[in-house]
Scaffold this active site. Structure first.
Site, short mmCIF file in Angstrom:
data_model
loop_
_atom_site.label_atom_id
_atom_site.label_comp_id
_atom_site.label_asym_id
_atom_site.label_seq_id
_atom_site.Cartn_x
_atom_site.Cartn_y
_atom_site.Cartn_z
N ARG A 166 13.84 8.68 40.23
CA ARG A 166 12.55 9.38 40.22
C ARG A 166 12.86 10.81 39.84
O ARG A 166 13.49 11.55 40.60
CB ARG A 166 11.89 9.29 41.59
CG ARG A 166 10.52 9.95 41.69
CD ARG A 166 9.97 9.75 43.10
NE ARG A 166 8.76 10.51 43.34
CZ ARG A 166 7.51 10.03 43.20
NH1 ARG A 166 7.35 8.78 42.80
NH2 ARG A 166 6.46 10.78 43.48
N HIS B 33 4.69 6.34 34.92
CA HIS B 33 4.92 5.82 36.28
C HIS B 33 4.67 4.30 36.25
O HIS B 33 3.71 3.80 36.84
CB HIS B 33 3.96 6.50 37.25
CG HIS B 33 4.31 6.35 38.69
ND1 HIS B 33 5.43 5.64 39.13
CD2 HIS B 33 3.70 6.79 39.83
CE1 HIS B 33 5.49 5.67 40.44
NE2 HIS B 33 4.45 6.36 40.89
N GLN C 49 4.08 1.95 39.53
CA GLN C 49 2.76 2.08 40.16
C GLN C 49 1.75 1.15 39.50
O GLN C 49 0.97 0.47 40.18
CB GLN C 49 2.27 3.53 40.06
CG GLN C 49 0.88 3.74 40.64
CD GLN C 49 0.84 3.49 42.13
OE1 GLN C 49 1.61 4.10 42.88
NE2 GLN C 49 -0.04 2.60 42.59
N ASP D 260 -6.70 10.14 40.39
CA ASP D 260 -5.43 10.67 40.87
C ASP D 260 -5.64 12.12 41.25
O ASP D 260 -6.69 12.72 40.95
CB ASP D 260 -4.34 10.52 39.80
CG ASP D 260 -2.93 10.63 40.37
OD1 ASP D 260 -2.78 10.83 41.59
OD2 ASP D 260 -1.96 10.50 39.59
N CYS E 143 -3.38 6.11 43.49
CA CYS E 143 -1.98 5.83 43.80
C CYS E 143 -1.49 6.54 45.06
O CYS E 143 -0.42 6.20 45.57
CB CYS E 143 -1.08 6.17 42.62
SG CYS E 143 -1.00 7.93 42.22
N ARG F 58 3.19 -1.81 46.10
CA ARG F 58 4.37 -1.16 45.51
C ARG F 58 5.62 -1.90 45.96
O ARG F 58 6.57 -2.10 45.19
CB ARG F 58 4.44 0.31 45.95
CG ARG F 58 3.43 1.24 45.30
CD ARG F 58 3.73 1.49 43.83
NE ARG F 58 5.05 2.07 43.64
CZ ARG F 58 5.33 3.38 43.76
NH1 ARG F 58 4.37 4.23 44.09
NH2 ARG F 58 6.55 3.83 43.54
#
Length: 318
Positions: free
Chosen positions: A117, A144, A147, A235, A276, A304
């Site tokens: 990450r 991402h 996700q 988001d 998310c 996830r």
């Protein structure tokens, strides 16, 4: 015993959704559903019946801090019988002193798989180029993918196949939005972006989705955008790294794109809402929507774990 999908090789990177074969992506989603179902009623810490990662060591590298990514990958590895080595940016100092290429070569001698990450996409790509073990994109500033695999799993749990559906992204065309665009072409759904022009998603990502056959639309009016939506996604408007003045500018720019009950009323009656997380309640989305009947944000967060377990099995071919 759950059947393992057949993949082309015993080692696959998972760098971005558009770089992964659609058949493999479908196999990952289906296996994630099966693995989740097999755990129903078990304690959270209980091991899976199958232990496909037994004897495997997975490096979890975090240049960028995380809650969901760290916990879900760590728990997922342990449930499947493997062990984790968690490394922070301070531990690694990627690209500072030792090259990323050399770090990749060294880590490959110690571990069986690397999840990273990070900020700069080039770090991910160089690590994957020189590693002799699978590399997973846990997030970069551009994309991402893990996700969105969880998001697709979540949508399909509640509403069936996502193929042909209309997904509306509200606000900032950021890295999560980018991976939704990648997924649109691979899974066969359409995306409408609604947000200020300054925050449009990258032309490259829009072009890739359109080339793959997805209908990608940009609509500045949020009410018009969500009409006929099967899924509405938001988001955060600001990052922890933004200055106070930058936060104020972004709030002023994005306020017309807040997801609230009035906006959701223009989507389909059975439309779902996703985020998310972490969310800033009463900013990009109201608590009434987050805690309302159309919200599946906590199923999304849980998934996830399951989606990433399936991604790891895909990467190792187990």
């Amino acid at each position: 015993m759950l059947p393992a999908p057949e993949y082309e090789t015993a080692m696959n990177h998972f760098l971005d959704i558009h770089k992964t074969d659609p058949g493999a992506l479908r196999g990952i989603i289906d296996q994630a559903k099966d693995m989740k179902q097999a755990r129903q009623g078990r304690p959270k810490g209980a091991a899976d019946d199958e232990q496909p990662l037994a004897g495997h060591m997975v490096a979890l590298v975090f240049e960028k801090p995380s809650t969901r990514t760290r916990v879900s990958f760590d728990v997922g590895v342990r449930q499947m019988g493997g062990e984790t080595l968690v490394l922070s940016g301070k531990d690694m100092q990627l690209g500072h002193g030792e090259t990323i290429a050399d770090t990749a070569r060294v880590l490959s001698r110690y571990v069986d798989m690397i999840m990273i990450r990070t900020f700069d996409e080039s770090v991910l790509l160089e690590l994957a180029e020189y590693a002799d073990v699978p590399v997973i994109n846990g997030l970069t500033d551009r994309t991402h993918p893990c996700q969105i695999m969880a998001d697709i799993q979540t949508y399909e749990e509640h509403r069936g196949s996502i193929k042909g559906k209309k997904v509306v992204w509200t606000g900032d065309g950021n890295n999560v939005c980018a991976s939704f665009l990648h997924a649109a072409g691979q899974f066969g759904f359409d995306v409408t972006f609604t947000g200020p022009e300054q925050l449009d998603p990258e032309d490259e990502f829009v072009g890739l989705a359109r080339k793959a056959g997805a209908t990608i639309s940009i609509e500045r009016d949020a009410v018009k955008a969500v009409q006929g939506a099967d899924l509405v996604v938001a988001d955060t408007w600001v990052s922890m790294h933004d200055s106070q003045s930058s936060k104020e500018r972004r709030h002023n720019m994005l306020r017309p794109y807040q997801v609230n009950d009035a906006l959701m009323a223009h989507a389909k009656p059975d439309a779902l809402f996703m985020h998310c997380l972490p969310a800033h309640r009463e900013e990009e989305v109201t608590s009434a929507v987050m805690d309302g009947p159309q919200s599946v944000i906590f199923d999304e967060a849980e998934n996830r774990l399951h989606a990433q377990k399936a991604v790891m099995r895909y990467c190792l071919g187990v």
